[in-house]
Design a protein around this motif. Structure first.
Motif, PDB file in Angstrom:
ATOM      1  N   ILE A   1       0.824  -1.203   0.000  1.00 40.30           N
ATOM      2  CA  ILE A   1       0.000   0.000   0.000  1.00 40.30           C
ATOM      3  C   ILE A   1       0.858   1.254   0.000  1.00 40.30           C
ATOM      4  CG2 ILE A   1      -1.811   1.232   1.251  1.00 40.30           C
ATOM      5  CD1 ILE A   1      -2.698  -1.389   0.000  1.00 40.30           C
ATOM      6  N   VAL A   2       1.999   1.205   0.702  1.00 37.53           N
ATOM      7  CA  VAL A   2       2.899   2.364   0.736  1.00 37.53           C
ATOM      8  C   VAL A   2       3.420   2.677  -0.664  1.00 37.53           C
ATOM      9  CG1 VAL A   2       4.992   3.301   1.770  1.00 37.53           C
ATOM     10  CG2 VAL A   2       3.526   1.790   3.094  1.00 37.53           C
ATOM     11  N   ARG A   3       3.756   1.642  -1.419  1.00 36.68           N
ATOM     12  CA  ARG A   3       4.260   1.864  -2.781  1.00 36.68           C
ATOM     13  C   ARG A   3       3.187   2.499  -3.666  1.00 36.68           C
ATOM     14  NH1 ARG A   3       6.118  -2.916  -3.705  1.00 36.68           N
ATOM     15  NH2 ARG A   3       4.184  -3.731  -4.621  1.00 36.68           N
ATOM     16  N   GLU A   4       1.927   2.114  -3.452  1.00 31.59           N
ATOM     17  CA  GLU A   4       0.847   2.707  -4.232  1.00 31.59           C
ATOM     18  C   GLU A   4       0.732   4.201  -3.943  1.00 31.59           C
ATOM     19  OE1 GLU A   4      -0.613   1.107  -6.468  1.00 31.59           O
ATOM     20  OE2 GLU A   4      -0.208  -0.983  -5.968  1.00 31.59           O
ATOM     21  N   ARG A   5       0.938   4.594  -2.705  1.00 38.67           N
ATOM     22  CA  ARG A   5       0.882   6.021  -2.361  1.00 38.67           C
ATOM     23  C   ARG A   5       2.065   6.776  -2.969  1.00 38.67           C
ATOM     24  NH1 ARG A   5       0.461   4.585   3.086  1.00 38.67           N
ATOM     25  NH2 ARG A   5      -1.669   4.196   3.776  1.00 38.67           N
ATOM     26  N   GLU A   6       3.260   6.217  -2.841  1.00 39.51           N
ATOM     27  CA  GLU A   6       4.446   6.925  -3.305  1.00 39.51           C
ATOM     28  C   GLU A   6       4.471   7.067  -4.826  1.00 39.51           C
ATOM     29  OE1 GLU A   6       7.562   5.771   0.289  1.00 39.51           O
ATOM     30  OE2 GLU A   6       7.817   4.911  -1.702  1.00 39.51           O
ATOM     31  N   ARG A   7       3.931   6.105  -5.546  1.00 35.45           N
ATOM     32  CA  ARG A   7       3.935   6.158  -7.010  1.00 35.45           C
ATOM     33  C   ARG A   7       2.715   6.868  -7.581  1.00 35.45           C
ATOM     34  NH1 ARG A   7       6.083   0.086  -8.765  1.00 35.45           N
ATOM     35  NH2 ARG A   7       8.166   0.278  -7.823  1.00 35.45           N
TER      36      ARG A   7
ATOM     37  N   GLU B   1      -4.679   7.129  -6.307  1.00 34.82           N
ATOM     38  CA  GLU B   1      -5.826   7.803  -6.908  1.00 34.82           C
ATOM     39  C   GLU B   1      -6.643   6.854  -7.779  1.00 34.82           C
ATOM     40  OE1 GLU B   1      -2.778   8.826  -6.868  1.00 34.82           O
ATOM     41  OE2 GLU B   1      -2.604  10.961  -6.370  1.00 34.82           O
ATOM     42  N   LEU B   2      -5.946   5.965  -8.501  1.00 32.82           N
ATOM     43  CA  LEU B   2      -6.651   5.003  -9.331  1.00 32.82           C
ATOM     44  C   LEU B   2      -7.429   4.007  -8.481  1.00 32.82           C
ATOM     45  CD1 LEU B   2      -3.850   4.296 -11.977  1.00 32.82           C
ATOM     46  CD2 LEU B   2      -5.800   5.866 -12.163  1.00 32.82           C
TER      47      LEU B   2
ATOM     48  N   ILE C   1      -4.670 -15.257  11.272  1.00 29.34           N
ATOM     49  CA  ILE C   1      -5.040 -14.705   9.964  1.00 29.34           C
ATOM     50  C   ILE C   1      -6.279 -13.823  10.084  1.00 29.34           C
ATOM     51  CG2 ILE C   1      -5.869 -15.308   7.656  1.00 29.34           C
ATOM     52  CD1 ILE C   1      -4.164 -17.870   7.888  1.00 29.34           C
ATOM     53  N   VAL C   2      -7.298 -14.311  10.775  1.00 29.79           N
ATOM     54  CA  VAL C   2      -8.539 -13.548  10.919  1.00 29.79           C
ATOM     55  C   VAL C   2      -8.279 -12.237  11.662  1.00 29.79           C
ATOM     56  CG1 VAL C   2     -10.825 -13.557  11.982  1.00 29.79           C
ATOM     57  CG2 VAL C   2     -10.000 -15.594  10.795  1.00 29.79           C
ATOM     58  N   LEU C   3      -7.491 -12.291  12.713  1.00 28.63           N
ATOM     59  CA  LEU C   3      -7.210 -11.086  13.498  1.00 28.63           C
ATOM     60  C   LEU C   3      -6.436 -10.064  12.685  1.00 28.63           C
ATOM     61  CD1 LEU C   3      -7.212  -9.575  16.194  1.00 28.63           C
ATOM     62  CD2 LEU C   3      -5.128 -10.827  16.812  1.00 28.63           C
ATOM     63  N   MET C   4      -5.370 -10.478  12.011  1.00 23.15           N
ATOM     64  CA  MET C   4      -4.543  -9.543  11.260  1.00 23.15           C
ATOM     65  C   MET C   4      -5.307  -8.955  10.067  1.00 23.15           C
ATOM     66  SD  MET C   4      -1.523  -9.197  12.675  1.00 23.15           S
ATOM     67  CE  MET C   4      -2.403  -9.257  14.243  1.00 23.15           C
ATOM     68  N   MET C   5      -6.072  -9.771   9.346  1.00 24.04           N
ATOM     69  CA  MET C   5      -6.835  -9.256   8.212  1.00 24.04           C
ATOM     70  C   MET C   5      -7.912  -8.290   8.669  1.00 24.04           C
ATOM     71  SD  MET C   5      -5.729 -10.136   5.257  1.00 24.04           S
ATOM     72  CE  MET C   5      -7.170  -9.773   4.247  1.00 24.04           C
ATOM     73  N   THR C   6      -8.555  -8.585   9.783  1.00 20.64           N
ATOM     74  CA  THR C   6      -9.584  -7.679  10.299  1.00 20.64           C
ATOM     75  C   THR C   6      -8.990  -6.333  10.670  1.00 20.64           C
ATOM     76  OG1 THR C   6     -10.847  -9.577  11.146  1.00 20.64           O
ATOM     77  CG2 THR C   6     -11.369  -7.414  12.046  1.00 20.64           C
ATOM     78  N   LEU C   7      -7.842  -6.352  11.347  1.00 19.42           N
ATOM     79  CA  LEU C   7      -7.192  -5.100  11.719  1.00 19.42           C
ATOM     80  C   LEU C   7      -6.703  -4.334  10.489  1.00 19.42           C
ATOM     81  CD1 LEU C   7      -5.121  -6.238  14.846  1.00 19.42           C
ATOM     82  CD2 LEU C   7      -7.259  -4.929  14.801  1.00 19.42           C
ATOM     83  N   ALA C   8      -6.164  -5.044   9.497  1.00 18.81           N
ATOM     84  CA  ALA C   8      -5.660  -4.378   8.296  1.00 18.81           C
ATOM     85  C   ALA C   8      -6.801  -3.730   7.508  1.00 18.81           C
ATOM     86  CB  ALA C   8      -4.914  -5.376   7.421  1.00 18.81           C
ATOM     87  N   ILE C   9      -7.920  -4.448   7.374  1.00 19.04           N
ATOM     88  CA  ILE C   9      -9.063  -3.891   6.647  1.00 19.04           C
ATOM     89  C   ILE C   9      -9.649  -2.704   7.405  1.00 19.04           C
ATOM     90  CG2 ILE C   9     -11.415  -4.400   5.858  1.00 19.04           C
ATOM     91  CD1 ILE C   9     -10.471  -7.257   5.307  1.00 19.04           C
ATOM     92  N   ALA C  10      -9.692  -2.792   8.731  1.00 15.91           N
ATOM     93  CA  ALA C  10     -10.247  -1.705   9.525  1.00 15.91           C
ATOM     94  C   ALA C  10      -9.377  -0.455   9.454  1.00 15.91           C
ATOM     95  CB  ALA C  10     -10.408  -2.152  10.974  1.00 15.91           C
ATOM     96  N   ARG C  11      -8.074  -0.625   9.337  1.00 19.61           N
ATOM     97  CA  ARG C  11      -7.166   0.518   9.314  1.00 19.61           C
ATOM     98  C   ARG C  11      -7.010   1.122   7.925  1.00 19.61           C
ATOM     99  NH1 ARG C  11      -4.068   2.321  13.007  1.00 19.61           N
ATOM    100  NH2 ARG C  11      -2.663   3.075  11.377  1.00 19.61           N
ATOM    101  N   PHE C  12      -7.295   0.358   6.896  1.00 18.17           N
ATOM    102  CA  PHE C  12      -7.076   0.857   5.537  1.00 18.17           C
ATOM    103  C   PHE C  12      -8.175   1.838   5.153  1.00 18.17           C
ATOM    104  CE2 PHE C  12      -7.865   0.466   0.928  1.00 18.17           C
ATOM    105  CZ  PHE C  12      -6.676   1.004   0.475  1.00 18.17           C
ATOM    106  N   ARG C  13      -7.783   2.948   4.553  1.00 17.48           N
ATOM    107  CA  ARG C  13      -8.720   3.952   4.073  1.00 17.48           C
ATOM    108  C   ARG C  13      -8.405   4.261   2.614  1.00 17.48           C
ATOM    109  NH1 ARG C  13     -10.519   2.466   8.051  1.00 17.48           N
ATOM    110  NH2 ARG C  13     -11.295   3.602   9.883  1.00 17.48           N
ATOM    111  N   LYS C  14      -9.442   4.268   1.782  1.00 12.74           N
ATOM    112  CA  LYS C  14      -9.257   4.593   0.373  1.00 12.74           C
ATOM    113  C   LYS C  14      -9.238   6.116   0.193  1.00 12.74           C
ATOM    114  CE  LYS C  14     -11.345   2.489  -2.849  1.00 12.74           C
ATOM    115  NZ  LYS C  14     -12.386   1.909  -3.718  1.00 12.74           N
ATOM    116  N   ARG C  15      -8.183   6.719   0.717  1.00 18.09           N
ATOM    117  CA  ARG C  15      -7.994   8.152   0.584  1.00 18.09           C
ATOM    118  C   ARG C  15      -6.502   8.454   0.678  1.00 18.09           C
ATOM    119  NH1 ARG C  15     -10.954   9.398   6.350  1.00 18.09           N
ATOM    120  NH2 ARG C  15      -9.232   8.804   7.712  1.00 18.09           N
ATOM    121  N   LEU C  16      -6.156   9.652   0.321  1.00 24.88           N
ATOM    122  CA  LEU C  16      -4.746  10.012   0.232  1.00 24.88           C
ATOM    123  C   LEU C  16      -4.153  10.492   1.545  1.00 24.88           C
ATOM    124  CD1 LEU C  16      -4.754  11.888  -3.198  1.00 24.88           C
ATOM    125  CD2 LEU C  16      -4.142   9.516  -2.731  1.00 24.88           C
ATOM    126  N   ASP C  17      -4.951  10.889   2.512  1.00 29.10           N
ATOM    127  CA  ASP C  17      -4.405  11.410   3.759  1.00 29.10           C
ATOM    128  C   ASP C  17      -4.053  10.313   4.713  1.00 29.10           C
ATOM    129  OD1 ASP C  17      -7.019  10.687   3.977  1.00 29.10           O
ATOM    130  OD2 ASP C  17      -7.585  12.322   5.343  1.00 29.10           O
TER     131      ASP C  17
END
Length: 240
Positions: free
Chosen positions: A68-74, A78-79, A224-240
């Motif tokens: 995800i970090v690479r998507e932000r830096e490149r 936005e896509l 797996i369930v715990l880490m995926m749940t936390l990752a999905i909860a923390r991810f935001r489809k925005r630039l900030d």
């Protein structure tokens, strides 16, 4: 003569009662360690199964930690924001390609271990791949969680070492798990590599099945369930 015969027929414990304990020599019992599943104590047979987990942990966490970090830096975020994909769908899409790469790595390690070191696979090969897939998903989900926290690729790579080094030292790969201090064992139980080593060594070295090793399977599934749940909860489809 008859008294001698009767004395010889008495049990050893009763004969010892009639004389001082210092005059009864006790036979020395030999004590030795028997290795049932690696009698020759070949180090490669014990190391190669664990090496599968080490390589998968090192590569899978690293791949997704910078995802995800690479998507932000490149500028590709936005896509992703413009797509109709949800957060869960985007995360799963990031995981699947790397999962296939992890299975290829597992196949290469098994092949090299068999050809170069004659490492046996006493259990089911399918169980080996299922166990490897559990570790792959656990590491990928952990990498995604790191990716949502890091602000740059360099920071993401640094954070992966906080997972990788304890996994090597505390999981039982380098040192016997039972010989570690109790607090270190508690930390090791929270690492997916610890449970994978029990799975892969049980399958490859003593022919155990996944049903027999169900506590380790449940531990990896829960991780797996715990880490995926936390990752999905923390991810935001925005630039900030």
């Amino acid at each position: 003569g008859g008294a001698r015969l009767q004395l010889a027929q008495l049990p050893l414990a009763r004969r010892a009662e009639g004389r001082p304990s210092s005059s009864v020599p006790l036979p020395a019992a030999p004590i030795g360690v028997v290795s049932f599943y690696n009698p020759q104590r070949v180090s490669a047979i014990n190391i190669v199964p664990g090496l599968i987990g080490i390589i998968l942990t090192m590569t899978m966490v690293m791949f997704t930690a910078v995802g995800i970090v690479r998507e932000r830096e490149r500028g590709n975020m936005e896509l992703l924001i413009a797509t109709p994909l949800g957060r869960a769908e985007l995360m799963i899409g990031k995981v699947l390609p790397y999962g296939l790469i992890g299975l290829v790595q597992t196949s290469l390690i098994l092949l090299l271990g068999l050809l170069l070191f004659a490492v046996p696979i006493r259990g089911s090969v399918l169980d080996v791949y299922w166990a490897s897939l559990l570790l792959i998903l656990a590491n990928l989900s952990m990498g995604l969680l790191i990716s949502t926290r890091a602000q740059s690729q360099f920071q993401a790579m640094q954070m992966t070492f906080f997972i990788f080094l304890p996994s090597i030292l505390l999981s039982g790969f380098m040192f016997p798990f039972d010989g570690m201090p109790r607090p270190a064992q508690w930390i090791a139980e929270a690492l997916p590599l610890t449970h994978f080593l029990r799975l892969i060594r049980g399958i490859m070295l003593r022919g155990a099945g996944l049903a027999e090793l169900w506590p380790e399977v449940l531990a990896l599934l829960g991780f797996i369930v715990l880490m995926m749940t936390l990752a999905i909860a923390r991810f935001r489809k925005r630039l900030d």
